[in-house]
Structures are given as C-alpha cells and as structure tokens.
Write a protein that holds these residues in place. Sequence first.
Motif, PDB file in Angstrom:
ATOM      1  N   LEU A  93       4.698 -51.050  33.839  1.00  0.00           N
ATOM      2  CA  LEU A  93       5.198 -50.892  32.473  1.00  0.00           C
ATOM      3  C   LEU A  93       6.278 -49.824  32.393  1.00  0.00           C
ATOM      4  O   LEU A  93       7.243 -49.962  31.645  1.00  0.00           O
ATOM      5  N   ARG A  94       6.115 -48.744  33.158  1.00  0.00           N
ATOM      6  CA  ARG A  94       7.135 -47.699  33.159  1.00  0.00           C
ATOM      7  C   ARG A  94       8.456 -48.226  33.708  1.00  0.00           C
ATOM      8  O   ARG A  94       9.534 -47.863  33.214  1.00  0.00           O
ATOM      9  N   GLY A  95       8.381 -49.085  34.715  1.00  0.00           N
ATOM     10  CA  GLY A  95       9.595 -49.671  35.253  1.00  0.00           C
ATOM     11  C   GLY A  95      10.308 -50.530  34.217  1.00  0.00           C
ATOM     12  O   GLY A  95      11.540 -50.489  34.094  1.00  0.00           O
ATOM     13  N   GLU A  96       9.531 -51.300  33.453  1.00  0.00           N
ATOM     14  CA  GLU A  96      10.125 -52.127  32.411  1.00  0.00           C
ATOM     15  C   GLU A  96      10.698 -51.255  31.291  1.00  0.00           C
ATOM     16  O   GLU A  96      11.746 -51.564  30.709  1.00  0.00           O
ATOM     17  N   GLU A  97      10.007 -50.168  30.988  1.00  0.00           N
ATOM     18  CA  GLU A  97      10.483 -49.257  29.946  1.00  0.00           C
ATOM     19  C   GLU A  97      11.823 -48.637  30.339  1.00  0.00           C
ATOM     20  O   GLU A  97      12.741 -48.529  29.523  1.00  0.00           O
ATOM     21  N   ILE A  98      11.938 -48.247  31.597  1.00  0.00           N
ATOM     22  CA  ILE A  98      13.188 -47.678  32.083  1.00  0.00           C
ATOM     23  C   ILE A  98      14.312 -48.695  31.965  1.00  0.00           C
ATOM     24  O   ILE A  98      15.435 -48.369  31.545  1.00  0.00           O
ATOM     25  N   ARG A  99      14.017 -49.925  32.336  1.00  0.00           N
ATOM     26  CA  ARG A  99      15.035 -50.977  32.259  1.00  0.00           C
ATOM     27  C   ARG A  99      15.529 -51.158  30.824  1.00  0.00           C
ATOM     28  O   ARG A  99      16.738 -51.253  30.584  1.00  0.00           O
ATOM     29  N   ILE A 100      14.608 -51.166  29.858  1.00  0.00           N
ATOM     30  CA  ILE A 100      14.986 -51.327  28.452  1.00  0.00           C
ATOM     31  C   ILE A 100      15.797 -50.123  27.979  1.00  0.00           C
ATOM     32  O   ILE A 100      16.804 -50.261  27.277  1.00  0.00           O
ATOM     33  N   ARG A 101      15.366 -48.930  28.359  1.00  0.00           N
ATOM     34  CA  ARG A 101      16.081 -47.715  27.946  1.00  0.00           C
ATOM     35  C   ARG A 101      17.536 -47.741  28.388  1.00  0.00           C
ATOM     36  O   ARG A 101      18.459 -47.500  27.601  1.00  0.00           O
ATOM     37  N   LEU A 102      17.725 -48.035  29.659  1.00  0.00           N
ATOM     38  CA  LEU A 102      19.075 -48.002  30.196  1.00  0.00           C
ATOM     39  C   LEU A 102      19.941 -49.117  29.612  1.00  0.00           C
ATOM     40  O   LEU A 102      21.131 -48.912  29.346  1.00  0.00           O
ATOM     41  N   ALA A 103      19.353 -50.286  29.418  1.00  0.00           N
ATOM     42  CA  ALA A 103      20.112 -51.401  28.857  1.00  0.00           C
ATOM     43  C   ALA A 103      20.531 -51.103  27.422  1.00  0.00           C
ATOM     44  O   ALA A 103      21.676 -51.365  27.018  1.00  0.00           O
TER      45      ALA A 103
END
Length: 202
Positions: A93-103
Amino acid sequence: MKTTMWHRLVAASLGGLLLMAPALAAQGGPPGGPPGSTPRRSGYSGAQRAQELERQFRERLDSLVRVRLQLTDEQHSRLREVASRTEQERRTLRGEEIRIRLALRRELMAGDKANEARVAELLDQVPVLERRRLEVSEQELKELSRFLTAVQRARYFALQEQLRWSMQEMQHSRMGDGKDERDRRDTSSSRRRGYQRPPGER
C-alpha cells in the motif's frame, strides 16, 4: 457522522500525498521506479536506508513484545506470522501511495497543462487506498484477537507506536548531526577558497 469522519480522513490523506511528494521525489520515488526507468543513486540509497530502519524496528519490536506481553511460544510464533503478513500488505500500500503522490505532484506542477482526466483518476484512488488500509488494520485486529487478550493487543500497538517514535527521533537526530557536520565542512571550505593573502605576506 461516519460520512463526515470519512471525508476528513480522505482529505487529510490527500493533503499528505501532496505535501510529502517533494521528499519522495528527492529520494527517487517508489522502489524500483516506473517501468523502464533507471533508479537514481540517491533514491536507491534512500530505499536501502528505509528498509534497514524497518528491519531494525521489526527486530527490536520482536525482542520486546515477547517479554512485555509475556507471550507463550505459540503466541509469539503466531504473532510473528501475522506481523510479517500485515507488514507485507502495508508495504504494498505504501508503494501505491508513493506512486499516487508523485503522479499528482507532476500533474499539479504542470499548471494549466495538467491532465484533468488523469488528476480525477488519481483522486478517485485516494479513498480506495484509505479503505484498503483500514481493511488491513481490521483484519490484523481480527487475527490478533484469536490468540491475544485485549490487554495484550493494546500493549502491542502501544509498544509499536512508542518504538517507532523513538527510532524516528533517533533518525532525525542523526540527520541533524550529519547536516551540522556538512555545514561545518562547507564553511571551512568556503573560508579556504575565499582566503586572500595580505599584502607583503609570503
């Protein structure tokens, strides 16, 4: 009431997504980066440091909970299984959160050229991510209740929070010491470069 609390939770999460995006970008983004990309040296080192800190946290927690919670061998073994599985889910979930943040960060930095459809898609993923995070926590509590008492569960989560806070403080302290040392080196170097020999000195 529940709807209002949910909206506040999502809003807080979205605020965190945007505020933390620059720091994540400085670390090189999510582990591995996007497909076809070349990980930057700083990002790779940042990911390694995060993994090492998490490993130390888990080892320290494991050594403490058995004593503090007075666990039997069976309880300790089952707790380790639940903790390992739950942490893997949270890491995903943290990996997905990072992806959303950066996008989101990239789209907002584009100003008027931001892709409305892409931003809407990313925003829709925020509450989904929050629901999944809550589901992981609920599942963890449910599994722990099968072999730990309510008091043991409360102590376990309190110990987690206390230990993580202590390790974060230690990390911040080390980062501060490193910054001070770099500042001293930079100041010394600047002084040497800016030194001018007085007239008549050999």
